[in-house]
Enzyme design. Structure first.
Site, PDB file in Angstrom:
ATOM      1  N   SER A 194       0.985  -1.404   0.006  1.00 13.47           N
ATOM      2  CA  SER A 194       0.059   0.088   0.066  1.00 13.47           C
ATOM      3  C   SER A 194       0.704   1.013  -0.177  1.00 13.47           C
ATOM      4  CB  SER A 194      -1.022  -0.029   1.115  1.00 13.47           C
ATOM      5  OG  SER A 194      -1.267   1.022   1.375  1.00 13.47           O
ATOM      6  N   TYR A 238      -1.827  -0.016  10.519  1.00  7.55           N
ATOM      7  CA  TYR A 238      -1.915  -0.610   9.115  1.00  7.55           C
ATOM      8  C   TYR A 238      -0.745  -0.457   8.210  1.00  7.55           C
ATOM      9  CZ  TYR A 238      -3.620  -1.208   4.396  1.00  7.55           C
ATOM     10  OH  TYR A 238      -3.606  -1.646   3.002  1.00  7.55           O
ATOM     11  N   LYS A 241       1.993  -3.493   6.785  1.00  6.87           N
ATOM     12  CA  LYS A 241       2.595  -3.638   5.141  1.00  6.87           C
ATOM     13  C   LYS A 241       3.715  -3.373   5.149  1.00  6.87           C
ATOM     14  CE  LYS A 241      -1.579  -4.642   3.650  1.00  6.87           C
ATOM     15  NZ  LYS A 241      -1.680  -6.059   3.038  1.00  6.87           N
TER      16      LYS A 241
END
Ligand code: UDP
Length: 331
Positions: free
Chosen positions: A116, A140, A144
């Site tokens: 991402s 988050y 990643k």
């Protein structure tokens, strides 16, 4: 090629399964249905299981003998990752480790990973290139980035072939109406704007109108989900043993929130009430990709990512196809 698609019942995963099948591959979906949908699994076998369940993964691999894995299985609500960080690390980082160890035990040497632009945080330079410092600002994004680091180390240590694809803002729906975006709760801008157009919600909130951008609202690089799907198919064929690669997937074109709402008013022919609100914590003002590397290395050219097509396909999904697809599967 037989490809195990972990998280293949989700939004980007299911569009990728369709693209794999159209390219002559067999997608084997492995999904917990925590956020995925059974109606979205239509292009190959399905195994129900959790990414952290090594025994379940092993059984699925023994049964279907995949030659490569694509890992979409992850939790993806940025806001929730701030309040439930360990849940995110368990799924996104723990799940990656379980999957890699299981792959190694079964001698599967190729992985394409769903990463991402959230790994960049607030970028120091625009447009964002792959060498831009990855300094994520929420759990988050950090989960990643950790996933990428684990893959890089596994490539060096075990001869794994891995590619991480760093998506910018995924949006839109399958042009044939087979698939579309279906999150609960929905937090993404374009589906929420279209819900306001359809009357499901009274208005769209604009989170911040005082950013240093052309109209004061945040700018994002919206990339069509079918173009993302095509990049995964391409990535599978260029993975090289012992090498880790990471590629941005975006268009290089930014659109502000106000521009998205204005285009949606035109396309849907509905008024769409917008209400200015305060900033949402953790939003970088501008995220726009330089995707030149993907264009060269993956021979990837986004063909469906114009903002109008993104909004049109998402609107058709929401207004014409969605209920029929879900009912057809249930029936
Ligand atoms: N956004 C907004 N109203 C909403 C949802 C999102 O103004 O109801 C904004 C959000 O603050 C961000 C942009 O739209 O600036 C894109 O948000 P989204 O959640 O779709 O994707 P993100 O860029 O966070 O991955």
């Amino acid at each position: 090629m037989r490809v195990l698609v972990a998280g293949g019942a989700g939004y980007i995963g299911s569009h990728t399964c369709k693209a794999l099948a159209e390219a002559g591959h067999t997608p084997i979906v492995y999904d917990s249905f925590h956020t995925g949908h059974d109606w979205a699994v239509r292009w190959g076998p399905l195994e129900h299981g959790d990414i952290n369940d090594g025994a379940g993964l092993s059984a699925a691999i023994r049964k279907h003998r995949p030659e490569a894995v694509i890992n979409f299985a992850a939790l993806a609500y940025v806001g929730e990752s701030n309040t439930e960080p360990t849940k995110y690390y368990r799924s996104n980082v723990g799940g990656m480790i379980t999957l890699l160890e299981t792959m190694r035990a079964h001698d599967i040497g190729t992985m394409v990973f769903s990463s991402s632009c959230a790994t960049y945080g607030v970028p120091a330079h625009l447009p964002i290139v792959e060498s831009t410092r990855q300094d994520p600002i929420n759990p988050y994004g950090r989960s990643k980035r950790m996933g990428e680091e684990i893959l890089r180390d596994a490539c060096a240590a075990h001869g794994l072939a891995a590619i991480a694809l760093r998506y910018f803002n995924a949006a839109g729906a399958d042009a044939d109406g087979d698939l579309g975006e279906e999150h609960d709760p929905e937090t993404h801008l374009i589906p929420l704007v279209l819900q306001a157009a359809s009357g499901v919600r009274s208005h769209i909130s604009i989170f911040g109108t005082d950013y240093e951008t052309q109209d004061g609202t945040c700018v994002r690089d919206y990339v069509h989900v079918a173009d993302l799907a095509a990049a995964h198919v391409a990535a599978l064929s260029v993975c090289q043993k012992g090498q880790f690669g990471a590629y941005n997937l975006g268009t290089g074109q930014g659109a502000s929130i106000n521009q998205v709402i204005e285009r949606a008013r035109e396309i849907t022919g509905r008024p769409i009430k917008a209400v200015a609100e305060g900033r949402r914590p953790g939003d970088p003002p501008v995220l726009v990709a330089d995707a030149s590397l993907a264009r060269t290395a993956l021979q990837w050219t986004p063909t469906q990512s114009g903002l109008d097509n993104v909004i049109e396909t998402a609107w058709r999904w929401m207004s014409d196809y969605r209920e029929r697809r879900i009912e057809a599967k249930a029936g």
